[in-house]
Scaffold this motif. Structure first.
Motif, short mmCIF file in Angstrom:
data_model
loop_
_atom_site.label_atom_id
_atom_site.label_comp_id
_atom_site.label_asym_id
_atom_site.label_seq_id
_atom_site.Cartn_x
_atom_site.Cartn_y
_atom_site.Cartn_z
N ALA A 41 0.89 -1.03 -0.08
CA ALA A 41 -0.20 0.10 -0.10
C ALA A 41 0.78 1.46 -0.12
O ALA A 41 0.34 2.40 -0.62
N LEU A 42 1.92 1.18 0.65
CA LEU A 42 3.05 2.46 0.71
C LEU A 42 3.41 2.64 -0.73
O LEU A 42 3.83 3.78 -0.80
N LYS A 43 3.58 1.74 -1.46
CA LYS A 43 4.21 1.87 -2.87
C LYS A 43 3.29 3.20 -3.63
O LYS A 43 3.87 3.63 -4.25
N ALA A 44 2.09 3.01 -3.45
CA ALA A 44 1.37 4.29 -4.19
C ALA A 44 1.76 5.55 -3.71
O ALA A 44 1.64 6.80 -4.47
N TYR A 45 2.52 5.83 -2.62
CA TYR A 45 3.15 6.96 -2.04
C TYR A 45 4.52 7.14 -2.24
O TYR A 45 4.91 8.42 -2.40
N THR A 46 5.30 6.18 -2.40
CA THR A 46 6.77 6.11 -2.36
C THR A 46 7.36 5.84 -3.68
O THR A 46 8.37 6.12 -3.96
N GLY A 47 6.51 4.94 -4.45
CA GLY A 47 7.04 4.75 -5.64
C GLY A 47 7.26 3.09 -5.50
O GLY A 47 7.37 2.56 -4.35
N ASP A 48 7.72 2.21 -6.54
CA ASP A 48 7.74 0.87 -6.35
C ASP A 48 9.25 0.70 -5.60
O ASP A 48 10.22 1.33 -5.74
N PHE A 49 9.11 -0.47 -4.99
CA PHE A 49 10.48 -0.78 -4.23
C PHE A 49 10.35 -2.31 -4.19
O PHE A 49 9.29 -2.96 -4.25
N HIS A 50 11.65 -2.96 -3.84
CA HIS A 50 11.93 -4.51 -3.82
C HIS A 50 11.63 -4.78 -2.53
O HIS A 50 12.36 -4.24 -1.64
N VAL A 51 10.98 -5.97 -2.11
CA VAL A 51 10.92 -6.43 -0.55
C VAL A 51 11.50 -8.04 -0.67
O VAL A 51 11.33 -8.72 -1.65
N LYS A 52 12.73 -7.87 -0.12
CA LYS A 52 13.27 -9.39 0.07
C LYS A 52 12.91 -9.86 1.61
O LYS A 52 13.25 -9.29 2.59
N VAL A 53 12.47 -11.16 1.67
CA VAL A 53 12.10 -11.64 2.97
C VAL A 53 13.23 -12.97 3.16
O VAL A 53 13.14 -13.98 2.25
N LYS A 54 13.69 -12.88 4.45
CA LYS A 54 14.58 -13.80 4.70
C LYS A 54 13.74 -14.76 5.86
O LYS A 54 12.90 -14.31 6.56
N VAL A 55 14.07 -16.18 5.68
CA VAL A 55 13.44 -17.08 6.69
C VAL A 55 14.13 -16.94 8.26
O VAL A 55 15.49 -16.69 7.92
N PRO A 56 13.62 -16.69 9.14
CA PRO A 56 14.15 -16.36 10.49
C PRO A 56 14.82 -17.46 11.00
O PRO A 56 14.36 -18.81 10.36
N SER A 57 15.87 -17.57 11.59
CA SER A 57 16.75 -18.54 12.14
C SER A 57 15.75 -19.06 13.44
O SER A 57 14.78 -18.35 13.78
N GLU A 58 16.22 -20.32 13.92
CA GLU A 58 15.31 -20.94 15.06
C GLU A 58 15.34 -20.09 16.34
O GLU A 58 16.37 -19.38 16.36
N GLY A 59 13.92 -19.77 16.87
CA GLY A 59 13.93 -18.85 18.10
C GLY A 59 13.87 -17.61 17.63
O GLY A 59 13.84 -16.82 18.53
N GLY A 60 13.69 -17.19 16.11
CA GLY A 60 13.12 -16.06 15.98
C GLY A 60 14.37 -15.05 15.91
O GLY A 60 14.15 -13.80 15.72
N GLY A 61 15.37 -15.55 15.95
CA GLY A 61 16.56 -14.73 15.91
C GLY A 61 16.73 -13.73 14.64
O GLY A 61 17.49 -13.04 14.74
#
Length: 61
Positions: A41-61
């Motif tokens: 939703a923010l992209k409508a105000y800021t322009g396009d950007f890329h989101v990269k999601v990483k898998v969290p380490s065990e324990g949420g670290g």
């Protein structure tokens, strides 16, 4: 060529019940889904950007 800046965000969840340090995987996934939808939703105000999601380490670290 455009220069790009990167930022790294870490999500931390505050659980309401005292002494509870875990969350159900379905709840966790729904939280992340809602966060990613908010970023989209923010992209409508800021322009396009890329989101990269990483898998969290065990324990949420």
């Amino acid at each position: 060529m455009e220069s790009s800046k990167g930022i790294e965000l870490h999500l931390h969840y505050i659980l309401q019940k005292e002494g509870v340090h875990q969350m159900d995987a379905k709840v966790h996934n729904e939280c992340e889904k809602q966060f990613l939808l908010a970023l989209d939703a923010l992209k409508a105000y800021t322009g396009d950007f890329h989101v990269k999601v990483k898998v969290p380490s065990e324990g949420g670290g």
